[in-house]
Scaffold this active site. Structure first.
Site, short mmCIF file in Angstrom:
data_model
loop_
_atom_site.label_atom_id
_atom_site.label_comp_id
_atom_site.label_asym_id
_atom_site.label_seq_id
_atom_site.Cartn_x
_atom_site.Cartn_y
_atom_site.Cartn_z
N GLU A 163 -14.71 -2.35 5.75
CA GLU A 163 -16.06 -1.82 5.13
C GLU A 163 -16.20 -0.18 5.58
OE1 GLU A 163 -18.81 -3.90 7.88
OE2 GLU A 163 -19.17 -5.40 6.14
N SER A 199 -2.91 -3.22 1.54
CA SER A 199 -3.65 -1.75 1.68
C SER A 199 -2.50 -0.83 1.31
CB SER A 199 -4.53 -1.73 2.75
OG SER A 199 -5.22 -0.42 2.93
N ASP A 216 -0.50 2.48 3.75
CA ASP A 216 0.19 2.63 4.92
C ASP A 216 -1.03 3.08 5.85
OD1 ASP A 216 2.88 2.04 4.32
OD2 ASP A 216 2.87 3.94 3.45
N1 LIG Z 1 -14.21 0.05 3.01
C1 LIG Z 1 -13.59 1.27 3.44
N2 LIG Z 1 -14.13 2.57 2.81
C2 LIG Z 1 -13.60 3.51 3.01
N3 LIG Z 1 -12.31 4.01 3.68
C3 LIG Z 1 -11.89 2.91 4.25
C4 LIG Z 1 -12.53 1.50 4.01
N4 LIG Z 1 -11.60 0.80 4.86
C5 LIG Z 1 -10.59 1.39 5.36
N5 LIG Z 1 -10.78 2.78 5.14
C6 LIG Z 1 -10.21 4.03 5.44
O1 LIG Z 1 -9.29 4.18 4.18
C7 LIG Z 1 -8.02 4.99 4.88
C8 LIG Z 1 -6.82 5.01 3.41
O2 LIG Z 1 -6.57 3.79 3.62
P1 LIG Z 1 -4.94 3.22 2.70
O3 LIG Z 1 -4.10 3.98 3.44
O4 LIG Z 1 -5.16 1.65 3.03
O5 LIG Z 1 -5.20 3.25 1.38
P2 LIG Z 1 -4.43 4.64 0.66
O6 LIG Z 1 -4.97 4.67 -0.60
O7 LIG Z 1 -2.84 4.49 0.67
O8 LIG Z 1 -4.68 5.94 1.35
P3 LIG Z 1 -3.56 6.88 2.07
O9 LIG Z 1 -2.38 6.99 1.47
O10 LIG Z 1 -4.45 8.25 1.61
O11 LIG Z 1 -3.64 6.66 3.27
C9 LIG Z 1 -7.75 4.06 5.89
O12 LIG Z 1 -6.91 5.02 7.13
C10 LIG Z 1 -8.94 3.82 6.49
O13 LIG Z 1 -9.50 4.87 7.53
#
Ligand SMILES: Nc1ncnc2c1ncn2[C@@H]1O[C@H](COP(=O)(O)OP(=O)(O)OP(=O)(O)O)[C@@H](O)[C@H]1O
Length: 547
Positions: free
Chosen positions: A169, A193, A195
């Site tokens: 969330e 998700s 990384d």
């Molecule tokens: N429901 C949520 N809403 C917003 N942010 C979230 C939620 N759940 C997790 N996160 C945050 O989102 C961040 C990025 O997530 P993730 O790495 O899965 O996606 P990404 O698009 O690959 O981002 P990035 O490559 O920039 O890390 C996580 O580190 C976490 O802190």
């Protein structure tokens, strides 16, 4: 040689008609190598490493006493992608439906036995427990939940992998959950998700009093974010066709649940904080692109390429002192023998390669139990290619026999035995040991990768493997020619190691001391304070689900 597995005769042999393929009889055999189907001199072999499961069925409007079992597999087609294969056999040799169903069910159990016991010597997750699947609905371009509904849940159901979903969330939600989670309840933690969420999970494990054991908990990764470096690297290492369907090949790793050792890296900051990572550490050009392109998150992984072009016009240099312990016996960094052509950045395509039949409806609740193999729930589910058959659930699968578990424990012990001892680091305020090397300079970029890829398109360390025990340290100093930087910004595909000005060295530990007032220091793509840090490899301390 014939053996007995629980109540099953092994190998299993039978003669069946195929559903809707006339009266021709097929000889079917299931053994350690997989399923062999022969008829009239024709032979079809489905390798055990391509099998995922088997479902028992009956006709929707039951007419006779026949029961059916459908073998599900994802073989490689043309060597370039995995395609779903369903072979449905009719069991009609007995007098009653119940007896025929018992035969079909014996085949189902035998298929799962083969999938879990043959084709690998690796230890595996405890299949009697469920998996906890974390989904970040906002990762990447925000389609992780759709990916779950349309692909992942279907495949996990086919393979009878029971799981519980936790939709995160907020930032740090996964860390908070993992910090106090009763790990004994689960077979492993899987992340759908980018990384960033796995980084949170590992640092939640690190925050536990039992962190030393907890960081060895089985982990799986399915790409759903904008940075999917680990999922891409695993596919590269396993020689799996990632680009054709990243979600499919990664979910298959979870389905098989074989455990491969994964190096982790422990980083200590000047403020005494410890950080656990599995992908990268760096500053300069790549880190800046990663962090500053956040605003383009909506376009998925292409954000990195778009921002790289923007950054080319405005190159920054950072003064820093880099010290490292060179890895003894590591291969000399070299480009790939034949480098792949740079391909367009790829984002997840919904429904790619998989049917959407068994997708479960997700409620908005952040945590829900989806026991995919629960009796009753799937009786309505039917295989898309066989709409007139309905699934019959007939009992849970038996756990892996004791003998196999013993062999597994022995294998786990062997894996740990092969681990190198940890490099002992001095305090961050103390000088580095005499056998370390130190470079003080201005850098365009310093970037350490533990894996081959840091995103789907960026192949930074061609020789890296998940458990080689090295950090592949890449440096571009001030003196690096502009042509090299321009070529790097067009794409890092392994060939960059030939470019003038690109230095790479395999190290076991390093220290970074920033010399300029500001910059982005990133660990696994997450920003940490711009202060001195030092890191060392925890060789083979993580365990990652693979095929
Ligand atoms: N429901 C949520 N809403 C917003 N942010 C979230 C939620 N759940 C997790 N996160 C945050 O989102 C961040 C990025 O997530 P993730 O790495 O899965 O996606 P990404 O698009 O690959 O981002 P990035 O490559 O920039 O890390 C996580 O580190 C976490 O802190």
């Amino acid at each position: 040689m014939a053996e007995c597995v629980g109540t099953l005769a092994w190998p299993l042999r039978g003669q069946f008609r195929q559903y809707k393929r006339g009266s021709k009889l097929y000889n079917v055999q299931l053994d350690e190598s997989g399923m062999t189907v022969t008829s009239d001199g024709e032979k079809q072999v489905v390798k055990v490493t391509d099998l995922v499961g088997c479902q028992c069925q009956q006709e929707q409007q039951q007419q006779g006493n026949s029961a059916y079992f459908t073998l599900l597999a994802y073989p490689l087609t043309g060597g370039r992608k995995r395609t779903r294969l369903a072979l449905c056999f009719e069991v009609a040799s007995k007098n009653t439906f119940k007896e025929n169903l018992a035969v079909a069910n014996a085949w189902r159990r035998a298929v799962y036995h083969a999938v879990r016991n043959h084709g690998t010597t690796k230890p595996q997750v405890d299949h009697s427990k469920k998996i906890l699947l974390f989904i970040n609905p906002n990762s990447g371009s925000g389609r992780a939940l759709q990916t779950y509904r349309k692909q992942v849940s279907t495949l996990l159901a086919e393979a009878e992998v029971s799981h519980e979903v936790l939709v995160t969330e907020r930032a740090s939600h996964a860390t908070d959950v993992v910090r106090t989670l009763d790990l004994t309840q689960y077979a492993g933690l899987v992340i759908l998700s980018g990384d960033g969420l796995l980084y949170e999970v590992y640092n939640g494990l690190l925050a536990r009093p039992d962190w030393n054991e907890a960081i060895q908990f089985p982990i799986g990764i399915i790409p759903g974010g904008s940075g999917n470096g680990l999922a891409r690297s695993l596919a590269h290492w396993l020689r799996e066709p990632y680009r054709a369907n990243p979600v499919l090949v990664s979910t298959l790793n979870v389905v098989y649940g074989h455990l491969s050792p994964l190096d982790l890296v422990m980083t200590e900051t000047a403020k005494g904080k410890r950080i656990l990572s599995f992908l990268s550490i760096g500053f300069g050009l790549l880190s800046d692109i990663d962090i500053e392109s956040e605003r383009l998150r909506i376009i998925g992984e292409s954000r990195f390429a778009v921002w790289a072009v923007a950054r080319c016009a405005n190159l920054r240099r950072y003064r820093a002192t880099i010290s490292f312990k060179r890895a003894v016996g590591a291969p000399v960094p070299a480009p790939l023998a034949s480098s792949p052509m740079l391909q367009r950045s790829q984002t997840l395509q919904e429904g790619e390669g998989l049917p959407s039949t068994n997708a479960r409806h997700l409620s908005h609740s952040h945590s829900m139990q989806l026991q995919e193999s629960k009796k009753g729930e799937e009786e309505e589910a039917c295989l898309d290619i066989l709409p007139s058959l309905v699934k019959v659930e007939d009992g849970a699968l038996e756990p892996v026999p004791e003998k196999a578990q013993e062999a597994q424990e022995c294998e786990e012990q062997q894996q740990q035995d092969g681990a190198k001892s940890e490099v002992l680091l001095p305090g961050l305020d103390e000088p580095v040991p005499d056998d370390w090397e130190t470079i003080e300079d201005e850098f365009v970029m310093v970037y350490c990768s533990q894996q081959t890829h840091i995103t789907s398109d960026v192949l930074i360390a061609p020789q890296a493997t998940p458990d080689d025990g090295y950090l592949w340290l890449m440096m571009l100093r001030r003196s690096c020619p502009k042509t090299t930087i321009a070529k790097l910004l067009l794409g890092l595909d392994g060939r960059h190691l030939r470019y003038p000005g690109v230095e790479m060295v395999a190290v076991e530990a390093l220290r970074i001391v920033p010399g300029t007032s500001k910059g982005y220091l990133t660990v696994d793509g997450e920003v940490i304070p711009w202060t001195p840090i030092q890191s060392h490899v925890l060789h083979k301390r993580g365990r990652i689900m693979t095929r």
